[in-house]
Enzyme design. Structure first.
Site, PDB file in Angstrom:
ATOM      1  N   ASP A  37       0.785  -1.366   0.101  1.00  0.00           N
ATOM      2  CA  ASP A  37       0.375  -0.451  -0.030  1.00  0.00           C
ATOM      3  C   ASP A  37       0.893   1.675  -0.344  1.00  0.00           C
ATOM      4  OD1 ASP A  37      -1.867   2.347   0.660  1.00  0.00           O
ATOM      5  OD2 ASP A  37      -3.250   0.642   1.541  1.00  0.00           O
ATOM      6  N   ILE A  38       0.501   2.064  -0.622  1.00  0.00           N
ATOM      7  CA  ILE A  38       1.503   3.376  -0.827  1.00  0.00           C
ATOM      8  C   ILE A  38       1.056   4.202   0.621  1.00  0.00           C
ATOM      9  CG2 ILE A  38       1.655   3.686  -3.576  1.00  0.00           C
ATOM     10  CD1 ILE A  38      -0.761   5.662  -3.595  1.00  0.00           C
ATOM     11  N   ASN A  94     -13.081  -3.229   1.990  1.00  0.00           N
ATOM     12  CA  ASN A  94     -14.279  -2.285   2.159  1.00  0.00           C
ATOM     13  C   ASN A  94     -15.380  -2.048   0.870  1.00  0.00           C
ATOM     14  OD1 ASN A  94     -13.247  -1.311   4.054  1.00  0.00           O
ATOM     15  ND2 ASN A  94     -11.923   0.076   3.019  1.00  0.00           N
ATOM     16  N   HIS A 107     -10.553  -5.654  -3.711  1.00  0.00           N
ATOM     17  CA  HIS A 107      -8.966  -5.463  -2.987  1.00  0.00           C
ATOM     18  C   HIS A 107      -9.876  -6.415  -1.502  1.00  0.00           C
ATOM     19  CE1 HIS A 107     -10.379  -1.632  -2.340  1.00  0.00           C
ATOM     20  NE2 HIS A 107      -9.583  -1.224  -1.560  1.00  0.00           N
TER      21      HIS A 107
END
Length: 121
Positions: A37-38, A94, A107
């Site tokens: 994750d960024i 989510n 995801h």
């Protein structure tokens, strides 16, 4: 990449899977792609996405449920390989606007390396 199914031109994760947008790859096979994750929310935080464009958990059907099962097998494998399986971790998906899904491509966030609070938010 020819093994991306239902590729969507306007999808951020489809572009990452194709290599059009760079990512820090954790894992890849013919069904899924995992990358860090960024904006990590834990010491270890990566995403696992199906290569097939499935919008969210709400779009899982009997025709694509095997992909999701495969993704969870990959998550368990990576947890062991990366050394956080025994300590524990969280897997989050989510769904929709109210669920804070910001990219409309299924995801799973995998978070580890710290205690996870409850409720999550």
């Amino acid at each position: 990449m020819s093994d991306v199914l239902n590729y969507q031109d306007d999808c951020l994760f489809c572009k990452i899977i194709k290599g059009d947008i760079p990512s820090s790859k954790v894992y890849e096979d013919h069904l899924c792609y995992a990358f860090y994750d960024i904006n990590p929310q834990a010491p270890t935080h990566f995403l696992v996405v199906p290569k097939a464009h499935i919008q969210s958990v709400s779009e899982i059907t009997r025709f694509n449920e095997g992909i999701v099962g495969h993704i969870f097998t990959v998550i368990a494998k990576l947890a062991k390989e990366l050394g956080f399986a025994e300590a524990g971790y969280r897997v989050v998906s989510n769904i929709g606007e109210a669920g804070q899904q910001t990219v409309p491509h299924l995801h799973f966030h995998v978070l580890a390396g710290r205690d996870m609070t409850w409720p999550p938010g």
